[in-house]
Design a protein around this motif. Structure first.
Motif, PDB file in Angstrom:
ATOM      1  N   ASP A 185      14.998  21.561  32.681  1.00  0.00           N
ATOM      2  CA  ASP A 185      15.445  21.283  31.317  1.00  0.00           C
ATOM      3  C   ASP A 185      16.971  21.374  31.215  1.00  0.00           C
ATOM      4  O   ASP A 185      17.681  21.464  32.224  1.00  0.00           O
ATOM      5  CB  ASP A 185      14.763  22.213  30.321  1.00  0.00           C
ATOM      6  CG  ASP A 185      15.009  23.687  30.649  1.00  0.00           C
ATOM      7  OD1 ASP A 185      16.006  23.982  31.362  1.00  0.00           O
ATOM      8  OD2 ASP A 185      14.223  24.540  30.198  1.00  0.00           O
ATOM      9  N   ALA A 186      17.475  21.401  29.966  1.00  0.00           N
ATOM     10  CA  ALA A 186      18.921  21.342  29.732  1.00  0.00           C
ATOM     11  C   ALA A 186      19.663  22.539  30.323  1.00  0.00           C
ATOM     12  O   ALA A 186      20.845  22.424  30.689  1.00  0.00           O
ATOM     13  CB  ALA A 186      19.200  21.238  28.237  1.00  0.00           C
ATOM     14  N   ALA A 187      19.006  23.701  30.437  1.00  0.00           N
ATOM     15  CA  ALA A 187      19.686  24.887  30.971  1.00  0.00           C
ATOM     16  C   ALA A 187      20.165  24.678  32.395  1.00  0.00           C
ATOM     17  O   ALA A 187      21.191  25.223  32.811  1.00  0.00           O
ATOM     18  CB  ALA A 187      18.748  26.094  30.911  1.00  0.00           C
ATOM     19  N   TRP A 188      19.453  23.866  33.151  1.00  0.00           N
ATOM     20  CA  TRP A 188      19.831  23.631  34.541  1.00  0.00           C
ATOM     21  C   TRP A 188      21.120  22.840  34.656  1.00  0.00           C
ATOM     22  O   TRP A 188      21.741  22.814  35.733  1.00  0.00           O
ATOM     23  CB  TRP A 188      18.703  22.898  35.276  1.00  0.00           C
ATOM     24  CG  TRP A 188      17.476  23.742  35.448  1.00  0.00           C
ATOM     25  CD1 TRP A 188      16.491  23.975  34.516  1.00  0.00           C
ATOM     26  CD2 TRP A 188      17.102  24.496  36.592  1.00  0.00           C
ATOM     27  NE1 TRP A 188      15.538  24.810  35.011  1.00  0.00           N
ATOM     28  CE2 TRP A 188      15.890  25.148  36.299  1.00  0.00           C
ATOM     29  CE3 TRP A 188      17.687  24.691  37.854  1.00  0.00           C
ATOM     30  CZ2 TRP A 188      15.242  25.969  37.210  1.00  0.00           C
ATOM     31  CZ3 TRP A 188      17.021  25.498  38.758  1.00  0.00           C
ATOM     32  CH2 TRP A 188      15.830  26.136  38.448  1.00  0.00           C
ATOM     33  N   ARG A 189      21.537  22.208  33.593  1.00  0.00           N
ATOM     34  CA  ARG A 189      22.765  21.395  33.650  1.00  0.00           C
ATOM     35  C   ARG A 189      24.032  22.242  33.741  1.00  0.00           C
ATOM     36  O   ARG A 189      25.124  21.703  33.852  1.00  0.00           O
ATOM     37  CB  ARG A 189      22.839  20.476  32.427  1.00  0.00           C
ATOM     38  CG  ARG A 189      21.734  19.429  32.405  1.00  0.00           C
ATOM     39  CD  ARG A 189      21.932  18.371  31.342  1.00  0.00           C
ATOM     40  NE  ARG A 189      20.856  17.383  31.376  1.00  0.00           N
ATOM     41  CZ  ARG A 189      20.788  16.342  32.207  1.00  0.00           C
ATOM     42  NH1 ARG A 189      21.775  16.166  33.081  1.00  0.00           N
ATOM     43  NH2 ARG A 189      19.784  15.495  32.161  1.00  0.00           N
ATOM     44  N   GLU A 190      23.879  23.563  33.704  1.00  0.00           N
ATOM     45  CA  GLU A 190      25.021  24.445  33.919  1.00  0.00           C
ATOM     46  C   GLU A 190      25.166  24.860  35.382  1.00  0.00           C
ATOM     47  O   GLU A 190      26.150  25.496  35.755  1.00  0.00           O
ATOM     48  CB  GLU A 190      24.870  25.707  33.054  1.00  0.00           C
ATOM     49  CG  GLU A 190      24.840  25.454  31.563  1.00  0.00           C
ATOM     50  CD  GLU A 190      24.701  26.746  30.785  1.00  0.00           C
ATOM     51  OE1 GLU A 190      25.371  27.734  31.141  1.00  0.00           O
ATOM     52  OE2 GLU A 190      23.888  26.781  29.832  1.00  0.00           O
ATOM     53  N   VAL A 191      24.193  24.507  36.219  1.00  0.00           N
ATOM     54  CA  VAL A 191      24.169  24.978  37.604  1.00  0.00           C
ATOM     55  C   VAL A 191      24.958  24.027  38.505  1.00  0.00           C
ATOM     56  O   VAL A 191      24.662  22.829  38.549  1.00  0.00           O
ATOM     57  CB  VAL A 191      22.728  25.097  38.117  1.00  0.00           C
ATOM     58  CG1 VAL A 191      22.717  25.548  39.585  1.00  0.00           C
ATOM     59  CG2 VAL A 191      21.929  26.059  37.245  1.00  0.00           C
ATOM     60  N   PRO A 192      25.961  24.539  39.251  1.00  0.00           N
ATOM     61  CA  PRO A 192      26.672  23.695  40.221  1.00  0.00           C
ATOM     62  C   PRO A 192      25.996  23.750  41.596  1.00  0.00           C
ATOM     63  O   PRO A 192      25.414  24.775  41.974  1.00  0.00           O
ATOM     64  CB  PRO A 192      28.070  24.319  40.287  1.00  0.00           C
ATOM     65  CG  PRO A 192      27.850  25.756  39.953  1.00  0.00           C
ATOM     66  CD  PRO A 192      26.630  25.822  39.059  1.00  0.00           C
ATOM     67  N   VAL A 193      26.096  22.660  42.338  1.00  0.00           N
ATOM     68  CA  VAL A 193      25.515  22.573  43.678  1.00  0.00           C
ATOM     69  C   VAL A 193      26.631  22.289  44.675  1.00  0.00           C
ATOM     70  O   VAL A 193      27.361  21.298  44.519  1.00  0.00           O
ATOM     71  CB  VAL A 193      24.447  21.463  43.751  1.00  0.00           C
ATOM     72  CG1 VAL A 193      23.935  21.313  45.190  1.00  0.00           C
ATOM     73  CG2 VAL A 193      23.288  21.771  42.807  1.00  0.00           C
ATOM     74  N   GLN A 194      26.761  23.146  45.673  1.00  0.00           N
ATOM     75  CA  GLN A 194      27.773  22.960  46.716  1.00  0.00           C
ATOM     76  C   GLN A 194      27.097  22.522  48.012  1.00  0.00           C
ATOM     77  O   GLN A 194      26.147  23.155  48.474  1.00  0.00           O
ATOM     78  CB  GLN A 194      28.566  24.239  46.968  1.00  0.00           C
ATOM     79  CG  GLN A 194      29.669  24.049  48.009  1.00  0.00           C
ATOM     80  CD  GLN A 194      30.526  25.284  48.178  1.00  0.00           C
ATOM     81  OE1 GLN A 194      30.222  26.336  47.636  1.00  0.00           O
ATOM     82  NE2 GLN A 194      31.603  25.155  48.934  1.00  0.00           N
ATOM     83  N   VAL A 195      27.616  21.443  48.581  1.00  0.00           N
ATOM     84  CA  VAL A 195      27.087  20.900  49.827  1.00  0.00           C
ATOM     85  C   VAL A 195      27.906  21.454  50.984  1.00  0.00           C
ATOM     86  O   VAL A 195      29.143  21.427  50.943  1.00  0.00           O
ATOM     87  CB  VAL A 195      27.136  19.361  49.828  1.00  0.00           C
ATOM     88  CG1 VAL A 195      26.481  18.808  51.085  1.00  0.00           C
ATOM     89  CG2 VAL A 195      26.439  18.816  48.582  1.00  0.00           C
ATOM     90  N   MET A 196      27.208  21.964  52.012  1.00  0.00           N
ATOM     91  CA  MET A 196      27.878  22.612  53.139  1.00  0.00           C
ATOM     92  C   MET A 196      27.322  22.102  54.458  1.00  0.00           C
ATOM     93  O   MET A 196      26.251  21.498  54.520  1.00  0.00           O
ATOM     94  CB  MET A 196      27.687  24.133  53.068  1.00  0.00           C
ATOM     95  CG  MET A 196      28.210  24.798  51.826  1.00  0.00           C
ATOM     96  SD  MET A 196      27.905  26.589  51.857  1.00  0.00           S
ATOM     97  CE  MET A 196      28.818  27.104  50.396  1.00  0.00           C
ATOM     98  N   HIS A 197      28.084  22.385  55.529  1.00  0.00           N
ATOM     99  CA  HIS A 197      27.549  22.183  56.868  1.00  0.00           C
ATOM    100  C   HIS A 197      26.343  23.096  57.062  1.00  0.00           C
ATOM    101  O   HIS A 197      26.216  24.135  56.398  1.00  0.00           O
ATOM    102  CB  HIS A 197      28.604  22.510  57.927  1.00  0.00           C
ATOM    103  CG  HIS A 197      29.709  21.492  57.991  1.00  0.00           C
ATOM    104  ND1 HIS A 197      29.531  20.226  58.505  1.00  0.00           N
ATOM    105  CD2 HIS A 197      31.008  21.567  57.601  1.00  0.00           C
ATOM    106  CE1 HIS A 197      30.670  19.566  58.439  1.00  0.00           C
ATOM    107  NE2 HIS A 197      31.580  20.352  57.896  1.00  0.00           N
ATOM    108  N   ASP A 198      25.477  22.739  57.968  1.00  0.00           N
ATOM    109  CA  ASP A 198      24.292  23.568  58.234  1.00  0.00           C
ATOM    110  C   ASP A 198      24.679  25.009  58.536  1.00  0.00           C
ATOM    111  O   ASP A 198      24.124  25.954  57.970  1.00  0.00           O
ATOM    112  CB  ASP A 198      23.514  22.990  59.423  1.00  0.00           C
ATOM    113  CG  ASP A 198      22.748  21.734  59.032  1.00  0.00           C
ATOM    114  OD1 ASP A 198      22.506  21.557  57.829  1.00  0.00           O
ATOM    115  OD2 ASP A 198      22.402  20.940  59.921  1.00  0.00           O
ATOM    116  N   SER A 199      25.643  25.188  59.437  1.00  0.00           N
ATOM    117  CA  SER A 199      26.028  26.530  59.857  1.00  0.00           C
ATOM    118  C   SER A 199      26.635  27.324  58.703  1.00  0.00           C
ATOM    119  O   SER A 199      26.393  28.524  58.550  1.00  0.00           O
ATOM    120  CB  SER A 199      27.018  26.462  61.019  1.00  0.00           C
ATOM    121  OG  SER A 199      28.173  25.718  60.647  1.00  0.00           O
ATOM    122  N   THR A 200      27.417  26.653  57.856  1.00  0.00           N
ATOM    123  CA  THR A 200      28.051  27.337  56.724  1.00  0.00           C
ATOM    124  C   THR A 200      27.018  27.782  55.697  1.00  0.00           C
ATOM    125  O   THR A 200      27.059  28.896  55.172  1.00  0.00           O
ATOM    126  CB  THR A 200      29.080  26.418  56.052  1.00  0.00           C
ATOM    127  OG1 THR A 200      30.000  25.938  57.028  1.00  0.00           O
ATOM    128  CG2 THR A 200      29.834  27.156  54.963  1.00  0.00           C
TER     129      THR A 200
END
Length: 480
Positions: free
Chosen positions: A340-355
């Motif tokens: 729902d709308a609450a999830w729109r505050e969550v940031p997603v960071q993409v990383m290397h597998d090891s990181t």
């Protein structure tokens, strides 16, 4: 003549204007100055005698204004010219943090020494300490006495280290020094701003400097941009519209962000030669790729239903990140938002597998403000990870947002209560130290507002003036 040279004697209640252990009193030093410029010593030199008489009268006026604490009409600087015999002349050159404030001294005929010195008007008295001259006025009188070969520190005054610890004494002197330093930067800063605007409007070129060059003075930066203008004037045929030119100390060529780098130490002629053969097309391709990645990040975030999708600068430049975004964009188009709308505050960071693995193993989940996903993850794995950790990240985000708002409320309260132009914070300062300082500033607001109104302050670890004069540092554990 004798009446004109009547020595100003501080009132008994003000006899402790200055305080340095084993130092002569102010009255003694003024009398000693009078002896050195006594008319009887300048019978054969009327111009020197007249100048001394005029300046000594002005010194009496200066001390009277300082004693009363109200500047009144004395808002202009005081310019003193004294002639003394060279035997009494100051031997060492006076050291001043502001060159224009240092005395000008020169030998003149007839064995005399001419001393020319301009002092700012006396600072307003701190009425919480009515018998104490402000530190700025103490320093000014000390400069005058020192220039005339007398001891600058006198009885009753606070030593420099003691005065610097107390805001009542530090701030007036710091405000004057800040104003002087900032005034010396206005010319170069204005020139720097004008050059940047001319390049942006005339050639449609944006210019940036490396971090190390940004630490240089405005004068040095303006000189570098002046060389760039000369180089561009030599290459009117080169189409640079839309380019972002960076100047640094590493080398030449396009970077992964589409910026074109020039070496700071090269001449305008060398820069112009390089610009004629630079691979501007590569800069265009890199900028186009950056725009594509940014558009994809926005699209993916909207489709997944999170606040943003981002990565570090190194991974952003690799094809694997672009492929990840393309996969996730296609998968999200089918699966839709993660919640729902609450999830729109969550940031997603993409990383290397090891990181991503290292973060999962090393950082407590209770402290994460984002959801970390691997660049090799499938859309299904990304959704699963967000659902598993998103709410925890959201709780941390909201808690930190509340803490930041509390800090901002303190900052705004201090700015309004003390009528500051701006209040800043040293990034090294802990939250508890910043809040403690703000509370004590608010508690002492009635007295501090007289000193700080209109100033730009930064809460830090010591009392000092910024080199360029744009703000004044005050210690978080200051003494009033």
């Amino acid at each position: 003549m004798r009446q004109a040279f009547r020595v100003f004697t501080p009132a008994k209640s003000c006899a402790f204007f200055f305080s340095t252990v084993n130092a002569p009193s102010l009255k003694t030093q003024i009398r000693e100055l009078y002896k050195r410029i006594h008319p009887d010593k300048f019978h054969g030199f009327p111009p020197a005698r007249d100048a001394n008489e005029k300046s000594f009268k002005m010194l009496q006026e200066y001390l009277a204004v300082a004693k009363e604490g109200d500047q009144g009409t004395a808002a202009l600087p005081y310019h003193f010219v004294f002639y003394i015999h060279q035997a009494h002349a100051q031997q060492d050159t006076f050291k001043s943090p502001q060159p224009s404030a240092a005395p000008y001294t020169e030998p003149v005929p007839n064995g005399l020494h001419k001393i020319s010195l301009t002092l700012p008007p006396p600072a307003r008295k701190d009425y919480a300490q009515p018998d104490q001259l402000p530190a700025a006025t103490q320093a000014s009188i000390g400069r005058l006495l020192s220039a005339c070969g007398l001891q600058g520190e006198v009885e009753g005054g606070l030593g420099a280290e003691q005065a610097n610890k107390r805001l009542r004494l530090f701030v007036p002197a710091a405000a004057e020094l800040s104003r002087q330093r900032e005034a010396t930067q206005l010319g170069p800063k204005h020139q720097l701003s004008m050059v940047r605007a001319a390049l942006r409007l005339g050639r449609q070129v944006t210019v940036g400097l490396s971090n190390s060059l940004q630490q240089k003075s405005a004068d040095v930066q303006a000189g570098i941009l002046g060389r760039l203008v000369a180089a561009l004037d030599r290459t009117p045929e080169v189409k640079l519209a839309g380019m972002h030119i960076m100047i640094g100390e590493q080398g030449y060529g396009p970077d992964k962000q589409g910026r074109l780098w020039l070496h700071a130490d090269a001449s305008a002629a060398l820069w112009s030669q390089y610009l004629k053969q630079a691979d501007l097309a590569e800069c265009g391709r890199q900028k186009q790729m950056i725009r594509r990645i940014r558009d994809l990040e926005t699209t993916v975030a909207q489709r997944v239903g999170v606040s943003m999708v981002y990565t570090g600068s190194q991974l952003r430049q690799q094809p694997t990140y672009l492929h990840f975004l393309e996969r996730l964009a296609d998968g999200a188009a089918t699966q839709g938002p993660v919640g729902d709308a609450a999830w729109r505050e969550v940031p997603v960071q993409v990383m290397h597998d090891s990181t991503a693995e290292a973060e999962a193993a090393g950082e407590p989940e209770a402290e994460r403000t984002h959801v970390a996903v691997s660049v090799t993850a499938s859309p299904e794995q990304v959704y699963k990870t967000i659902k598993a950790h998103g709410l925890d990240a959201l709780k941390v985000l909201r808690r930190q947002k509340g803490e930041r708002q509390r800090l901002e409320d303190f900052r705004n309260s201090v700015e309004r209560r003390l009528r500051l132009r701006r209040l800043m914070r040293d990034e090294r300062l802990q939250d508890a130290q910043f809040i403690s300082c703000c509370k004590r500033m608010l508690f002492n607001a009635d007295s501090l507002a007289q000193l700080m109104e209109g100033l730009s302050l930064r809460i830090s670890y010591s009392n000092q003036v910024a080199p360029e004069g744009s703000y004044i540092d005050i210690a978080w554990d200051f003494e009033v």
